[in-house]
Design a protein around this motif. Structure first.
Motif, PDB file in Angstrom:
ATOM      1  N   PRO A   1       0.826  -1.215   0.000  1.00 12.72           N
ATOM      2  CA  PRO A   1       0.000   0.000   0.000  1.00 12.72           C
ATOM      3  C   PRO A   1       0.855   1.258   0.000  1.00 12.72           C
ATOM      4  O   PRO A   1       2.017   1.239   0.401  1.00 12.72           O
ATOM      5  CB  PRO A   1      -0.810  -0.127   1.297  1.00 12.72           C
ATOM      6  CG  PRO A   1      -0.026  -1.049   2.153  1.00 12.72           C
ATOM      7  CD  PRO A   1       0.659  -2.010   1.238  1.00 12.72           C
ATOM      8  N   ARG A   2       0.249   2.386  -0.425  1.00 13.58           N
ATOM      9  CA  ARG A   2       0.981   3.645  -0.523  1.00 13.58           C
ATOM     10  C   ARG A   2       1.478   4.110   0.842  1.00 13.58           C
ATOM     11  O   ARG A   2       2.525   4.748   0.951  1.00 13.58           O
ATOM     12  CB  ARG A   2       0.074   4.703  -1.145  1.00 13.58           C
ATOM     13  CG  ARG A   2       0.775   6.033  -1.398  1.00 13.58           C
ATOM     14  CD  ARG A   2      -0.087   6.975  -2.202  1.00 13.58           C
ATOM     15  NE  ARG A   2      -0.379   6.436  -3.528  1.00 13.58           N
ATOM     16  CZ  ARG A   2      -1.116   7.063  -4.439  1.00 13.58           C
ATOM     17  NH1 ARG A   2      -1.644   8.238  -4.162  1.00 13.58           N
ATOM     18  NH2 ARG A   2      -1.321   6.519  -5.620  1.00 13.58           N
ATOM     19  N   SER A   3       0.740   3.799   1.902  1.00 14.40           N
ATOM     20  CA  SER A   3       1.160   4.222   3.240  1.00 14.40           C
ATOM     21  C   SER A   3       2.513   3.619   3.611  1.00 14.40           C
ATOM     22  O   SER A   3       3.345   4.271   4.256  1.00 14.40           O
ATOM     23  CB  SER A   3       0.111   3.805   4.276  1.00 14.40           C
ATOM     24  OG  SER A   3      -0.068   2.397   4.280  1.00 14.40           O
ATOM     25  N   VAL A   4       2.744   2.378   3.195  1.00 13.92           N
ATOM     26  CA  VAL A   4       4.022   1.727   3.489  1.00 13.92           C
ATOM     27  C   VAL A   4       5.149   2.424   2.744  1.00 13.92           C
ATOM     28  O   VAL A   4       6.240   2.645   3.277  1.00 13.92           O
ATOM     29  CB  VAL A   4       3.956   0.226   3.116  1.00 13.92           C
ATOM     30  CG1 VAL A   4       5.345  -0.416   3.226  1.00 13.92           C
ATOM     31  CG2 VAL A   4       2.979  -0.498   4.026  1.00 13.92           C
ATOM     32  N   ARG A   5       4.892   2.787   1.501  1.00 13.76           N
ATOM     33  CA  ARG A   5       5.919   3.463   0.716  1.00 13.76           C
ATOM     34  C   ARG A   5       6.220   4.864   1.284  1.00 13.76           C
ATOM     35  O   ARG A   5       7.365   5.320   1.273  1.00 13.76           O
ATOM     36  CB  ARG A   5       5.462   3.577  -0.747  1.00 13.76           C
ATOM     37  CG  ARG A   5       5.359   2.240  -1.444  1.00 13.76           C
ATOM     38  CD  ARG A   5       6.705   1.556  -1.482  1.00 13.76           C
ATOM     39  NE  ARG A   5       6.596   0.176  -1.948  1.00 13.76           N
ATOM     40  CZ  ARG A   5       7.115  -0.854  -1.335  1.00 13.76           C
ATOM     41  NH1 ARG A   5       7.779  -0.685  -0.217  1.00 13.76           N
ATOM     42  NH2 ARG A   5       6.989  -2.064  -1.841  1.00 13.76           N
ATOM     43  N   THR A   6       5.183   5.533   1.809  1.00  9.91           N
ATOM     44  CA  THR A   6       5.398   6.838   2.436  1.00  9.91           C
ATOM     45  C   THR A   6       6.298   6.699   3.659  1.00  9.91           C
ATOM     46  O   THR A   6       7.210   7.502   3.876  1.00  9.91           O
ATOM     47  CB  THR A   6       4.052   7.462   2.842  1.00  9.91           C
ATOM     48  OG1 THR A   6       3.226   7.598   1.677  1.00  9.91           O
ATOM     49  CG2 THR A   6       4.253   8.834   3.462  1.00  9.91           C
ATOM     50  N   LEU A   7       6.050   5.663   4.459  1.00 12.33           N
ATOM     51  CA  LEU A   7       6.886   5.404   5.626  1.00 12.33           C
ATOM     52  C   LEU A   7       8.322   5.094   5.213  1.00 12.33           C
ATOM     53  O   LEU A   7       9.275   5.525   5.868  1.00 12.33           O
ATOM     54  CB  LEU A   7       6.307   4.242   6.433  1.00 12.33           C
ATOM     55  CG  LEU A   7       5.030   4.520   7.228  1.00 12.33           C
ATOM     56  CD1 LEU A   7       4.472   3.230   7.805  1.00 12.33           C
ATOM     57  CD2 LEU A   7       5.298   5.523   8.339  1.00 12.33           C
ATOM     58  N   ALA A   8       8.474   4.340   4.125  1.00 12.69           N
ATOM     59  CA  ALA A   8       9.811   3.980   3.658  1.00 12.69           C
ATOM     60  C   ALA A   8      10.597   5.213   3.240  1.00 12.69           C
ATOM     61  O   ALA A   8      11.785   5.347   3.563  1.00 12.69           O
ATOM     62  CB  ALA A   8       9.696   3.003   2.479  1.00 12.69           C
TER      63      ALA A   8
ATOM     64  N   LEU B   1      11.585   7.134   6.393  1.00 15.48           N
ATOM     65  CA  LEU B   1      12.670   6.466   7.103  1.00 15.48           C
ATOM     66  C   LEU B   1      14.005   6.682   6.387  1.00 15.48           C
ATOM     67  O   LEU B   1      15.028   6.981   7.024  1.00 15.48           O
ATOM     68  CB  LEU B   1      12.366   4.967   7.203  1.00 15.48           C
ATOM     69  CG  LEU B   1      13.252   4.133   8.132  1.00 15.48           C
ATOM     70  CD1 LEU B   1      13.073   4.586   9.569  1.00 15.48           C
ATOM     71  CD2 LEU B   1      12.913   2.657   7.996  1.00 15.48           C
ATOM     72  N   GLU B   2      13.997   6.576   5.070  1.00 11.55           N
ATOM     73  CA  GLU B   2      15.227   6.742   4.308  1.00 11.55           C
ATOM     74  C   GLU B   2      15.711   8.193   4.373  1.00 11.55           C
ATOM     75  O   GLU B   2      16.916   8.449   4.460  1.00 11.55           O
ATOM     76  CB  GLU B   2      15.000   6.327   2.852  1.00 11.55           C
ATOM     77  CG  GLU B   2      16.277   6.259   2.035  1.00 11.55           C
ATOM     78  CD  GLU B   2      16.074   5.546   0.709  1.00 11.55           C
ATOM     79  OE1 GLU B   2      17.044   5.496  -0.075  1.00 11.55           O
ATOM     80  OE2 GLU B   2      14.960   5.045   0.453  1.00 11.55           O
ATOM     81  N   SER B   3      14.768   9.130   4.356  1.00 11.65           N
ATOM     82  CA  SER B   3      15.143  10.544   4.424  1.00 11.65           C
ATOM     83  C   SER B   3      15.812  10.868   5.756  1.00 11.65           C
ATOM     84  O   SER B   3      16.829  11.562   5.804  1.00 11.65           O
ATOM     85  CB  SER B   3      13.894  11.413   4.229  1.00 11.65           C
ATOM     86  OG  SER B   3      14.194  12.777   4.412  1.00 11.65           O
TER      87      SER B   3
ATOM     88  N   LEU C   1      10.237   1.329  16.138  1.00  7.86           N
ATOM     89  CA  LEU C   1      11.070   1.414  14.931  1.00  7.86           C
ATOM     90  C   LEU C   1      11.314   0.021  14.359  1.00  7.86           C
ATOM     91  O   LEU C   1      11.253  -0.172  13.130  1.00  7.86           O
ATOM     92  CB  LEU C   1      12.402   2.087  15.267  1.00  7.86           C
ATOM     93  CG  LEU C   1      13.439   2.120  14.133  1.00  7.86           C
ATOM     94  CD1 LEU C   1      12.908   2.906  12.947  1.00  7.86           C
ATOM     95  CD2 LEU C   1      14.762   2.707  14.631  1.00  7.86           C
ATOM     96  N   ALA C   2      11.556  -0.954  15.223  1.00 11.11           N
ATOM     97  CA  ALA C   2      11.808  -2.324  14.761  1.00 11.11           C
ATOM     98  C   ALA C   2      10.579  -2.887  14.056  1.00 11.11           C
ATOM     99  O   ALA C   2      10.687  -3.561  13.025  1.00 11.11           O
ATOM    100  CB  ALA C   2      12.204  -3.209  15.941  1.00 11.11           C
ATOM    101  N   ARG C   3       9.393  -2.599  14.609  1.00  4.27           N
ATOM    102  CA  ARG C   3       8.151  -3.075  13.965  1.00  4.27           C
ATOM    103  C   ARG C   3       7.953  -2.398  12.611  1.00  4.27           C
ATOM    104  O   ARG C   3       7.510  -3.028  11.647  1.00  4.27           O
ATOM    105  CB  ARG C   3       6.958  -2.817  14.884  1.00  4.27           C
ATOM    106  CG  ARG C   3       6.891  -3.762  16.078  1.00  4.27           C
ATOM    107  CD  ARG C   3       5.526  -3.706  16.738  1.00  4.27           C
ATOM    108  NE  ARG C   3       5.272  -2.394  17.347  1.00  4.27           N
ATOM    109  CZ  ARG C   3       5.596  -2.082  18.601  1.00  4.27           C
ATOM    110  NH1 ARG C   3       6.199  -2.981  19.378  1.00  4.27           N
ATOM    111  NH2 ARG C   3       5.315  -0.883  19.098  1.00  4.27           N
ATOM    112  N   LEU C   4       8.282  -1.112  12.541  1.00  4.99           N
ATOM    113  CA  LEU C   4       8.164  -0.383  11.283  1.00  4.99           C
ATOM    114  C   LEU C   4       9.121  -0.952  10.235  1.00  4.99           C
ATOM    115  O   LEU C   4       8.738  -1.188   9.084  1.00  4.99           O
ATOM    116  CB  LEU C   4       8.464   1.099  11.514  1.00  4.99           C
ATOM    117  CG  LEU C   4       8.589   1.984  10.267  1.00  4.99           C
ATOM    118  CD1 LEU C   4       7.293   1.954   9.472  1.00  4.99           C
ATOM    119  CD2 LEU C   4       8.958   3.397  10.656  1.00  4.99           C
ATOM    120  N   GLN C   5      10.356  -1.200  10.625  1.00  2.00           N
ATOM    121  CA  GLN C   5      11.333  -1.755   9.683  1.00  2.00           C
ATOM    122  C   GLN C   5      10.936  -3.154   9.227  1.00  2.00           C
ATOM    123  O   GLN C   5      11.101  -3.504   8.061  1.00  2.00           O
ATOM    124  CB  GLN C   5      12.718  -1.787  10.339  1.00  2.00           C
ATOM    125  CG  GLN C   5      13.321  -0.401  10.532  1.00  2.00           C
ATOM    126  CD  GLN C   5      14.613  -0.437  11.312  1.00  2.00           C
ATOM    127  OE1 GLN C   5      14.802  -1.278  12.199  1.00  2.00           O
ATOM    128  NE2 GLN C   5      15.528   0.486  11.005  1.00  2.00           N
TER     129      GLN C   5
END
Length: 281
Positions: free
Chosen positions: A88-95, A98-100, A129-133
């Protein structure tokens, strides 16, 4: 009126002339995608967009081809990425977030930030953070041919990393079972003294001196019996893999007939199905 051949030549020339535009746009849009997205795939999609732009371009509209093609190339790249992305787009937004943050901290610190520093910058706990990653990692789908190292000399792909070297392949397991079965039959079919030496020396761990006393012979004779038995085992088992085992009556000479008889006895000692069943040697 221009011929179809002339129009095709003009179309090809137009595409070739603007291929650098594809590379330029890939460079622009790639910064917005995660690092696992294959840049070569983006370039291929962009090239298809350029071809489509060349076919649809109408000079009479007054739009420069560069501008028209750029929109088509960028759209083709985005369509290809969306089609290949199941997250989903929400996951890509989080990615991207996180990378930024990771890049910003790396610039400030002069090194990659640790989990605690990342969590603090994101305003969350290390557990969050671990759950997000973990969620982000599970959203990445890679081909087995995906290269996992930048070292051109190593050239490791994902399948090389995922392969468990500690596990035996099914084919290799079956081959090992068959070999063990041949070895078991070959040992049982050895002449008595050779069999006693092989079993005593290799399976029971008895010394040449013990075997010499047991058989009532010298140690040098035990060594000779062991060498003869090993040669018989090697030739008898190899005969099972070198094609149909020759019939003893076809062999010429006493030694050749003896070897052929031994190999034929190994072949007939057990059925092929039973040889594939795990056995203790």
């Amino acid at each position: 009126m221009r011929s179809d051949k002339g129009e095709a030549h003009d179309l090809t020339a137009l595409i070739e002339e603007h291929l650098p535009l594809v590379k330029h746009i890939v460079f622009q849009v790639a910064v917005h995608f995660p690092r696992h997205v294959d840049r070569d795939e983006l370039a291929r999609a962009g090239a298809l967009g350029l071809v489509e732009a060349a076919r649809r371009y109408d000079e009479a509209r007054g739009v420069p081809f560069d501008r028209f093609a750029a929109q088509r190339i960028r759209g083709a790249i985005l369509d290809a990425v969306r089609a290949a992305d199941w997250a989903p787009r929400s996951v890509r937004t989080l990615a991207r977030k996180l990378e930024s943050v990771e890049q910003r901290l790396a610039t400030q610190l002069g090194r990659l930030p640790g989990p605690a520093e990342m969590a603090e910058a994101l305003g969350m706990t290390q557990a969050e953070l671990a759950r997000l990653q973990d969620r982000l990692f599970r959203s990445v789908v890679l081909a087995l041919e995906h290269e996992v190292t930048d070292d051109s000399d190593e050239d490791l792909t994902l399948v090389d990393v995922l392969c468990d070297r500690a596990q035996v392949e099914p084919l290799e397991e079956l081959e090992t079972r068959e070999l063990h079965a041949y070895l078991r039959d070959a040992v049982e079919l050895l002449p008595e003294r050779q069999r006693l030496v092989i079993v005593g020396y290799f399976l029971e761990g008895r010394s040449s001196q013990e075997l010499a006393r047991f058989l009532g012979v010298t140690e040098s004779r035990v060594s000779q019996l062991r060498s003869e038995a090993l040669a018989m085992l090697k030739e008898g088992i190899e005969a099972q893999y070198s094609g149909p085992v020759a019939a003893p009556e076809q062999a010429s000479g006493r030694v050749a007939r003896r070897k052929a008889s031994y190999a034929a006895a190994i072949a007939d000692a057990s059925a092929w199905r039973s040889r594939l069943t795990p056995v203790a040697v």
